[in-house]
Design an enzyme around this catalytic site. Sequence first.
Site, PDB file in Angstrom:
ATOM      1  N   CYS A  60      27.472  -0.377 -14.151  1.00  0.00           N
ATOM      2  CA  CYS A  60      27.602   1.021 -14.565  1.00  0.00           C
ATOM      3  C   CYS A  60      27.246   1.226 -16.033  1.00  0.00           C
ATOM      4  O   CYS A  60      27.111   2.370 -16.485  1.00  0.00           O
ATOM      5  CB  CYS A  60      29.024   1.511 -14.304  1.00  0.00           C
ATOM      6  SG  CYS A  60      29.376   1.611 -12.547  1.00  0.00           S
TER       7      CYS A  60
HETATM    8  N1  COA Z   1      44.132   5.139   0.896  1.00  0.00           N
HETATM    9  C1  COA Z   1      45.459   4.930   0.846  1.00  0.00           C
HETATM   10  N2  COA Z   1      46.013   3.905   0.179  1.00  0.00           N
HETATM   11  C2  COA Z   1      45.192   3.062  -0.468  1.00  0.00           C
HETATM   12  C3  COA Z   1      43.797   3.213  -0.454  1.00  0.00           C
HETATM   13  C4  COA Z   1      43.263   4.304   0.253  1.00  0.00           C
HETATM   14  N3  COA Z   1      41.952   4.542   0.315  1.00  0.00           N
HETATM   15  N4  COA Z   1      43.245   2.220  -1.180  1.00  0.00           N
HETATM   16  C5  COA Z   1      44.247   1.458  -1.620  1.00  0.00           C
HETATM   17  N5  COA Z   1      45.428   1.964  -1.196  1.00  0.00           N
HETATM   18  C6  COA Z   1      46.769   1.419  -1.436  1.00  0.00           C
HETATM   19  C7  COA Z   1      46.754  -0.075  -1.667  1.00  0.00           C
HETATM   20  O1  COA Z   1      46.704  -0.778  -0.474  1.00  0.00           O
HETATM   21  C8  COA Z   1      48.053  -0.258  -2.400  1.00  0.00           C
HETATM   22  O2  COA Z   1      49.101  -0.266  -1.463  1.00  0.00           O
HETATM   23  P1  COA Z   1      50.400  -1.209  -1.659  1.00  0.00           P
HETATM   24  O3  COA Z   1      51.043  -0.732  -2.935  1.00  0.00           O
HETATM   25  O4  COA Z   1      51.193  -0.927  -0.437  1.00  0.00           O
HETATM   26  O5  COA Z   1      49.861  -2.602  -1.760  1.00  0.00           O
HETATM   27  C9  COA Z   1      48.192   1.005  -3.225  1.00  0.00           C
HETATM   28  O6  COA Z   1      47.312   1.970  -2.612  1.00  0.00           O
HETATM   29  C10 COA Z   1      47.781   0.816  -4.645  1.00  0.00           C
HETATM   30  O7  COA Z   1      46.531   0.121  -4.690  1.00  0.00           O
HETATM   31  P2  COA Z   1      45.782  -0.198  -6.034  1.00  0.00           P
HETATM   32  O8  COA Z   1      44.493  -0.876  -5.714  1.00  0.00           O
HETATM   33  O9  COA Z   1      46.722  -0.875  -6.988  1.00  0.00           O
HETATM   34  O10 COA Z   1      45.501   1.302  -6.518  1.00  0.00           O
HETATM   35  P3  COA Z   1      45.094   1.830  -7.938  1.00  0.00           P
HETATM   36  O11 COA Z   1      46.123   2.760  -8.413  1.00  0.00           O
HETATM   37  O12 COA Z   1      44.658   0.756  -8.878  1.00  0.00           O
HETATM   38  O13 COA Z   1      43.793   2.724  -7.598  1.00  0.00           O
HETATM   39  C11 COA Z   1      41.399   2.522  -7.766  1.00  0.00           C
HETATM   40  C12 COA Z   1      42.658   2.150  -6.988  1.00  0.00           C
HETATM   41  C13 COA Z   1      40.209   1.818  -7.169  1.00  0.00           C
HETATM   42  C14 COA Z   1      41.209   4.028  -7.679  1.00  0.00           C
HETATM   43  C15 COA Z   1      41.555   2.143  -9.258  1.00  0.00           C
HETATM   44  O14 COA Z   1      42.058   0.831  -9.347  1.00  0.00           O
HETATM   45  C16 COA Z   1      40.293   2.202 -10.044  1.00  0.00           C
HETATM   46  O15 COA Z   1      39.621   3.236 -10.097  1.00  0.00           O
HETATM   47  N6  COA Z   1      39.994   1.131 -10.774  1.00  0.00           N
HETATM   48  C17 COA Z   1      38.879   1.086 -11.695  1.00  0.00           C
HETATM   49  C18 COA Z   1      37.617   1.095 -10.957  1.00  0.00           C
HETATM   50  C19 COA Z   1      36.451   1.107 -11.887  1.00  0.00           C
HETATM   51  O16 COA Z   1      36.497   1.601 -12.962  1.00  0.00           O
HETATM   52  N7  COA Z   1      35.415   0.567 -11.441  1.00  0.00           N
HETATM   53  C20 COA Z   1      34.301   0.522 -12.272  1.00  0.00           C
HETATM   54  C21 COA Z   1      33.167   0.552 -11.403  1.00  0.00           C
HETATM   55  S1  COA Z   1      31.919   0.869 -12.439  1.00  0.00           S
END
Ligand code: COA
Length: 379
Positions: free
Chosen positions: A158
């Site tokens: 990115c």
């Molecule tokens: N729907 C419902 N629940 C979901 C889900 C979805 N689509 N995806 C994950 N979950 C759940 C997980 O299973 C987890 O459940 P648990 O607590 O029972 O284990 C919970 O939500 C939290 O998951 P987590 O991965 O810790 O969520 P998060 O708050 O970190 O959010 C992202 C996930 C991907 C949105 C976030 O981590 C993110 O944006 N990270 C940075 C990504 C980024 O910048 N990438 C760069 C690419 S250039």
Amino acid sequence: MRNRAGMKRVVLSGVGVEIPEASISNEELVGSFNVWVDRENAKRCLNGEALLQKSDSDFIVYASGVRNRHVLVRDGILDPERMTPRIAPRPNDQLSVMAEFGVASARKALADAGREAADVDLVICASSHQQRPYPAIAIEIQNALGTRGAAFDMNLGCSSAGAAIHIAYNLVRAGGHRRVLVVSPEIITGQLNFRDRQTHFIFGDASASVLVEAMEEGPKPKGAFEILASDTWTQFSNNIRTNFGFLVRAGQEDVSVVDMEGNMITQVGNKVFKEVTVAAHRFITDFLARQDLTPAQMRRFWLHQANARMNAMILKLSLGHEADHDRAPMVLDRLGNTAAAGAIIALEENRRDLSAGDYGLFCAFGAGYSIGAALLKKL
Ligand code: COA
């Protein structure tokens, strides 16, 4: 127009964005995902396998800020039997899909700068994914536009456009090229695993371009900025990874079909969130300090558009207080994470209201890990 070290002054003179018309809301995406989960779980139940969990629109908005994304081709993505866009292959004598998407935003950037394609002497196609290794997509874009000189592809997740602007700035500054077109066509839905609950909601497609040229090249349009400095940073991490590449087929016993399982985008989102937030905050503070500036002096931040909470945290750490969307515009709510195109889209939509002399920071971050940034001053 050279400074004491003999370097030229450099301007970001044009910006162009192409957003595909088709879009998919969270509700539509989650609906199709959950139908697929029900079907898959029925099979898993019979086999005594662990069941998959459903996706959820409210979670997506809360965790990422994404409500909607635009996609180059909608056909196929929401079909639970396919969950992949249906993008027809083209014969070699036709403009490839990625080059066409790049040309669309590149033409807008040239028009914005008031320049002709023949004025450009370097094209960099800077994207998180390239459609093929060679001939470089950038050369195809060069050919389609009619730019002079040379062209090459580069990839830094990115941060691709941020790093390409860093290269363009330094090439123009040193006199190696007169005008460099940075083109970021992102067709990320082609590599996205729409059956992965962790990532299926994150990305969208968009193409964005900028023109970088020497100040001495003539009058600059209203939306132009001087680039005062640029930098890039990398540190290896597997937390955002795609394994798709030319060795995939060679790694298979049955080579009749390329197996995409395990070869699409995966990410450990919460680790990326924490680690990149800290890295971006440090980078921004250090980069600006080297220019004798502080984050507080930035009128605007055009940040990478991956996650609304992440940007809010980076800004809070860097400024010492929260920043509103006037200070740090957000486009990811309606477009999703458009990889290298995201920060350029934020710039394109939020630059004309700045006053001459206002500072702004362009900063993209992502896979690698990587960061690419430019300090801009409104002309
Ligand atoms: N729907 C419902 N629940 C979901 C889900 C979805 N689509 N995806 C994950 N979950 C759940 C997980 O299973 C987890 O459940 P648990 O607590 O029972 O284990 C919970 O939500 C939290 O998951 P987590 O991965 O810790 O969520 P998060 O708050 O970190 O959010 C992202 C996930 C991907 C949105 C976030 O981590 C993110 O944006 N990270 C940075 C990504 C980024 O910048 N990438 C760069 C690419 S250039």
